[in-house]
Write an enzyme that holds these catalytic residues in place. Structure first.
Site, PDB file in Angstrom:
ATOM      1  N   LYS A   1     -28.345  28.409 -32.666  1.00 47.11           N
ATOM      2  CA  LYS A   1     -28.522  28.880 -34.035  1.00 47.11           C
ATOM      3  C   LYS A   1     -29.192  27.756 -34.820  1.00 47.11           C
ATOM      4  O   LYS A   1     -29.160  26.590 -34.395  1.00 47.11           O
ATOM      5  CB  LYS A   1     -27.186  29.273 -34.664  1.00 47.11           C
TER       6      LYS A   1
ATOM      7  N   ASP B   1     -24.522  28.763 -27.944  1.00 48.80           N
ATOM      8  CA  ASP B   1     -24.353  28.814 -29.406  1.00 48.80           C
ATOM      9  C   ASP B   1     -25.632  28.336 -30.099  1.00 48.80           C
ATOM     10  O   ASP B   1     -25.592  27.495 -30.996  1.00 48.80           O
ATOM     11  CB  ASP B   1     -23.152  27.976 -29.846  1.00 48.80           C
TER      12      ASP B   1
ATOM     13  N   ASN C   1     -27.584  24.355 -35.361  1.00 48.09           N
ATOM     14  CA  ASN C   1     -27.388  23.484 -34.205  1.00 48.09           C
ATOM     15  C   ASN C   1     -28.687  22.837 -33.720  1.00 48.09           C
ATOM     16  O   ASN C   1     -28.732  22.289 -32.627  1.00 48.09           O
ATOM     17  CB  ASN C   1     -26.720  24.240 -33.058  1.00 48.09           C
TER      18      ASN C   1
END
Length: 181
Positions: free
Chosen positions: A49, A47, A52
């Protein structure tokens, strides 16, 4: 779950605040080094991105949100279940999160670089189904569509990381970092 306080901001906000391109590329290279370390420990983030990635006031990075990370050999993710953020998700991960290996994180790193270069995600759509269809098509506008002054070598690194075929991406997060450096 608790983590250290990070005096800084998400990469998204740094980009929106006018992050210097040169510094942004260095930050993405640092994230790639962190991802490479995670891969050496048998962990796939899945994940990646800008939200993050936290950027400290001294321009260090902290990779966060390992909530859907996969440990090598783990069978936690159900077959056929897509997990992650579609705007930055590798095509193979969209089909089945269990197929998301290190190459899916290289794709995510390409998405981070794309955002730094263009100030937008690599995939955009009016709704989730349009985003998913665009990911499945493998078509992404080259960064120069959004910013004509992008260095061609940076664009090449970015586009390669975002290849539909995982075999055509950089062979590792470490290789991606080395190309940026």
């Amino acid at each position: 779950l608790a983590m250290d306080f990070v005096d800084g901001m998400p990469l998204t906000k740094a980009i929106d605040a006018g992050l210097d391109l040169r510094l942004g590329v260095k930050l993405v290279a640092r994230v790639a080094r962190a991802v490479h370390f995670a891969h050496q420990q048998g962990v796939i983030h899945r994940d990646l991105k800008p939200d993050n990635v936290l950027v400290t006031s001294s321009h260090q990075v902290r990779l966060t949100d390992f909530g859907i990370a996969k440990e090598s050999g783990s069978k936690i993710t159900m077959t056929g279940m897509a997990m992650g953020t579609p705007n930055y998700m590798a095509p193979e991960q969209l089909v089945d999160s269990k197929r998301a290996g290190p190459a899916a994180d290289v794709y995510g790193l390409g998405g981070l670089l794309y955002s730094v270069l263009t100030k937008r995600p690599p995939i955009v759509g009016k709704n989730i189904s349009k985003i998913i269809r665009q990911v499945q098509s493998g078509r992404i506008d080259p960064p120069r569509v959004w910013c004509e002054t992008i260095d061609p070598q940076l664009e090449e690194i970015c586009i390669r990381a975002l290849c539909f075929d995982p075999e055509q991406r950089q062979e590792s997060a470490d290789a991606f970092a080395r190309e940026l450096e």
